[in-house]
Write a protein that holds these residues in place. Structure first.
Motif: not given
Ligand code: NA
Ligand code: NA
Lengths: 172, 429, 318
Positions: B329-330, B370, B373, B376
């Motif tokens: 998710g980052l 995500g 965060t 992206y």
């Molecule tokens: Na993200």
């Protein structure tokens, strides 16, 4: 290519055509499914073809809508990395990617047509129409997307899918 | 791993990073695979088509359309006033109003982006006026938007159900408690970070005003009731509920416009819902081609073997999965994770003895985190554009809310009843 | 050694899933009968796509063995196969096997016609399982008990005609949403083989099951006709011998699991109603004419009459 040049008019015509197709398709889906619900719960009747009709309408909406989305750059993609590149490189990368997309769509068009012709004899269980007409959504959509990809190389979109203008502001 | 499969992964990775539309990145990577592996190419078209050829996925265009109709009929405005009435008098009240309004709006819309687009500017404006900094207000606005994607209706949950074959009804209702928990956790985070600041309270409302605000927001507050109540009372299936939501949204718009809705506005609303959902549907279809290759290469079994080689302890396995999804998710978008990663991980539930509904909801929630965060995050980007505040200035203030979200994630991962309680109560498991 | 691919939709447990049992035995027997000239890779759980996708892959020759069920079979491109969707054709698995065996001239001709018309060779037809009706509150023992019930059926026309003939309203609900719909009362009941009723936990939300055994869900093992005709006579014989052995496993596992399945459903608190021959005859009599009329209209009088004459040969024995 003036503001009313033939290419621009053609581009606008197709954008409006595809846009109207997906608008009507979505409207039809809503009407059919609500009719199913109301028919069953209020009148105890079930239209057994309704589910299929709504589903296949959705499939056409998805593939033609893919062309509208392509024209206005609404397909989800990552731009976080490319935005770090120098502008000159970005321009060339976009051209290369447009080429890749054209290849992808051409394969979809060709293979979609192949599936429609080869496997189209089977009939849908409820509507009893040959799958040919339904599989046709894939090559038609790929063709529409190719067309939009071509116009996109030269012209800005004529039909906007942007949402800002429709959000109601607080009036206080 | 054979060469064809390796080339597929390489081309998918390259195309994704280069900014190629995700749906077509999957398709082109699969074309590369089919050509090199000598598999017939028609599978591309066939699996693409089959991937969207089922009824339940229709909830996506319908939930999108319903959300649009609600926005056009002034939902955001009224829910905000309603929230102000309830919690605006607290110290730092506009922060809580922001959280509550997002929660109520989450009951109408199926995505975080819609929440930010519809409510964002108003929420930030309101908080700034009462003494919060713009950056903090924007950070809270973006963070609270994750509720929209987890409180029913939820487009990510419909997608997860569609691609993994898990009960959509059960998961939709299972998302309600986690959504409420996020609201509470965020409220605590606001309380802790702002208790020493001097924030204005909203003005007191007269009883007449209060009644008017409540009455004006009732039809909008009824939306979740219609969706959940209609499903639970057997009037319609979860998919049909999404169409009912469209019907109700249309009624509200008619009422708002005194039965004279602007046909051009309606056309744009339908066009936007159809186009954006078409993009999501094509992604769903493309991921079906991708999954075909993954299955044919026996990837799910490989992933299971790899994870179980590290540990067989369910608590640790869930931790590994959560950390992996958070890392994903980052840097990556939620959609490819839903389409590629979850179908691979879902079969693990059988071996771990966890309920697929539980897994589906907490994994979805993890991916929804995500969205907010850096580096992206789609909700982060949307917030930055809509609110006009650079990402880096917003992110600094987001840490408490991010921690609140992680706390909720851990809670719902290791206390399954937080998710399963409601669907079980309603016999949906 | 030639690699062959086999796929089906059931989970990979040969002790509970008939088709899985069939495929595992087929794999071992083909490899044994041909002295390992072939290596069959098994793809259970619909890993290579749903049944319609399987048909397409078989018809292109990229897939060698696939198992498809009635609904898909009927839409193969040879409409007459839809005849197996008619209610009350078979009294038992043995009855099915005797009448639908490929050694039987009528069936052998049907299989050849399908192969010539569609390029898909049906190797064998299998009795996957009888479908039973389940309902929430109504105990169904006579056709009259069905009056006014909203019953979920597949989008298969003869099944809908059958429900209508029984006075029920056929409602098409997608399989994925069926559990919720039964639970909340969108529909009053449904019909499925016991194995599906257990797999989908319909017993949690249904109070009654009637062993109507109104339709046999038919499974067909299919292959590509061109590939099939290109095989040597010995290899074809070896595969057919393997199929015969595997069919035993299919039917045995199916019959045992039906029995255990009904017991499981009963143990879960569902009231199970068994019907005697007279009661079953009442259901058959109520539904045969409308469904047969539909079949005649769809498939032609000659084919339908031919099929029923063929079936009549087995009536006395079962
Ligand atoms: Na993200
Ligand atoms: Na929501």
């Amino acid at each position: 290519m003036g503001p009313n040049g033939p290419i621009r008019r053609l581009d606008r015509f197709f954008q409006l055509l595809f846009s109207n197709i997906v608008v009507v398709a979505l409207l039809l889906m809503v009407i059919v499914v609500l009719t199913l619900v109301i028919g069953r719960s209020a009148f105890g009747v079930a239209f057994f073809w309704g589910e299929e009709l709504a589903r296949y309408t959705m499939i056409f909406m998805a593939f033609i809508g893919g062309a509208v989305a392509l024209r206005s750059d609404q397909h989800p993609r990552l731009t976080v990395f490319t935005s770090m590149l120098p502008t000159g490189v970005q321009v060339w990368l976009e051209r290369f990617l447009a080429g890749c997309l054209a290849v992808t769509l051409a394969v979809l068009l060709w293979q979609g047509l192949d599936v429609a012709l080869h496997d189209g004899r089977m009939k849908t269980p409820a509507l009893r129409i040959p799958y040919f007409w339904i599989y046709l959504a894939v090559p038609l959509g790929a063709g529409a997307m190719l067309l939009m990809l071509l116009f996109k190389q030269f012209l800005p979109p004529a039909v906007s899918v942007d949402e800002q203008e429709d959000v109601k502001e607080v009036t206080e | 791993m054979n060469a064809a499969f390796a080339w597929m992964l390489v081309s998918f990775g390259f195309l994704t990073i280069a900014g190629f539309p995700l749906a077509f990145a999957m398709i082109l990577a699969c074309i590369v695979y089919f050509v090199l592996a000598g598999e017939p190419l028609y599978l591309v078209a066939q699996q693409f088509f089959n991937g969207i050829d089922f009824f339940t996925i229709m909830a996506i265009p319908f939930f999108m359309l319903a959300g649009e109709l609600m926005v056009a009929s002034g939902t955001a405005n009224r829910l905000l006033k309603f929230a102000q009435l309830l919690v605006g008098r607290l110290r730092g009240g506009t922060g809580y109003v922001n959280i509550l309004a997002s929660m109520l709006f989450g009951g109408c819309s199926g995505s975080s982006i819609a929440d930010i687009a519809a409510l964002g500017r108003m929420q930030t404006e309101m908080m700034t006026r009462s003494g919060f900094t713009r950056e903090f207000s924007a950070a809270l606005t973006v963070s609270t938007s994750i509720k929209g994607a987890i409180i029913p209706p939820s487009i990510p949950i419909v997608l997860v159900g569609a691609v993994t074959g898990t009960s959509i009804g059960g998961m939709l209702i299972g998302g309600l408690v986690p959504g409420l928990l996020v609201a509470i956790a965020m409220a605590v985070a606001v309380f802790v970070t702002t208790r020493r600041q001097n924030i204005e309270r909203s003005g007191r409302k007269t009883a007449r005003e209060a009644v008017r605000i409540v009455l004006a927001s009732l039809p909008f507050l009824a939306m979740p009731g219609i969706i959940l109540g209609g499903i639970l009372s057997g009037i319609f299936t979860p998919t049909e509920a999404s169409a009912a939501a469209v019907g109700w949204g249309f009624v509200l718009l008619l009422a708002e416009t005194k039965f004279k809705p602007d046909p051009k506005l309606l056309w744009r609303i339908f066009l936007r819902s159809a186009t954006l959902s078409a993009a999501v549907l094509l992604l769903t279809g493309a991921s079906n081609v991708f999954s075909w290759v993954l299955a044919s290469e026996q990837v799910p079994a490989l992933v299971a073997r790899t994870i179980f080689a590290i540990t067989e302890n369910p608590i640790l396995v869930l931790l590994i999965i959560n950390v992996f999804l958070l890392l994903w998710g980052l840097f990556m978008d939620m959609l490819p994770a839903i389409f590629i990663v979850l179908p691979i991980l879902m079969p693990l539930t059988g071996e771990l003895g966890i309920d697929p509904v539980h897994f589906g909801v907490f994994a979805t929630f993890n991916l929804v985190i995500g969205l907010i965060t850096p580096p992206y995050g789609t909700a982060l980007f949307t917030g930055s554009i809509v609110l006009g505040i650079p990402i880096e200035r917003m992110v600094k203030h987001m840490l408490p809310f991010f921690l609140a979200a992680i706390a909720v994630l851990l809670l719902i991962t290791y206390v399954p009843e937080t998710i399963l309680f409601l669907p079980r109560l309603m016999d949906l498991l | 050694q030639e690699q062959l691919k086999a796929t089906w939709t059931d989970p990979d447990d040969p002790t509970t899933a008939p088709v899985t049992a069939y495929m595992h035995v087929l794999e071992s027997q083909v490899e044994r009968n041909t002295g390992d000239a072939y290596d069959i890779e098994l793809y259970p759980n619909g890993q290579l796509g749903d049944q319609r996708a399987m048909v397409q892959q078989v018809s292109r020759g990229s897939l060698h063995f696939a198992n498809i069920a009635s609904g898909v079979l009927a839409s193969l491109g040879y409409p007459q196969l839809g005849i197996v969707d008619m209610p009350f054709l078979f009294k038992s698995r043995a009855h099915f096997n005797a009448s639908m065996n490929r050694d039987n001239p009528f069936i052998a001709k049907l299989m050849d016609d399908v192969a010539a018309e569609t390029g898909i060779r049906i190797i064998s037809l299998h009795p996957y399982g009888f479908r039973n009706m389940t309902t929430k509150d109504t105990a169904v023992e006579t056709p009259e008990d069905m009056a006014g019930l909203r019953m979920r059926t597949m989008e298969v026309v003869p099944h809908q005609k059958m429900m209508e003939a029984l006075g029920a309203t056929p409602v098409p609900i997608p399989y994925l949403e069926l559990y919720t719909s039964l639970q909340t009362g969108v529909v009053d009941g449904q019909e499925n083989p016991p194995s599906n009723i257990i797999l989908q936990r319909f017993y949690q939300v249904q109070g009654h099951m009637t062993e109507t055994q109104h339709v046999m869900t038919v499974g067909a093992v299919i292959t590509n006709e061109e590939w099939w005709q290109g095989l040597s006579e010995e290899d074809r014989t070896a595969i057919l011998a393997a199929d015969a052995e595997a069919s035993l496993a299919h039917d045995g596992i199916g019959a045992v699991n039906d029995l255990l399945g009904v017991q499981t459903i009963r143990d879960e608190g569902v009231e199970v109603h068994s019907l005697g021959p007279d009661q079953l005859e009442a259901f058959r009599a109520a539904t045969i004419e409308p469904t047969k009329a539909w079949a005649v209209e769809q498939f032609g009088e000659e084919f339908v009459n031919g099929f029923f004459e063929h079936m009549a040969d087995y009536d006395a024995r079962f």
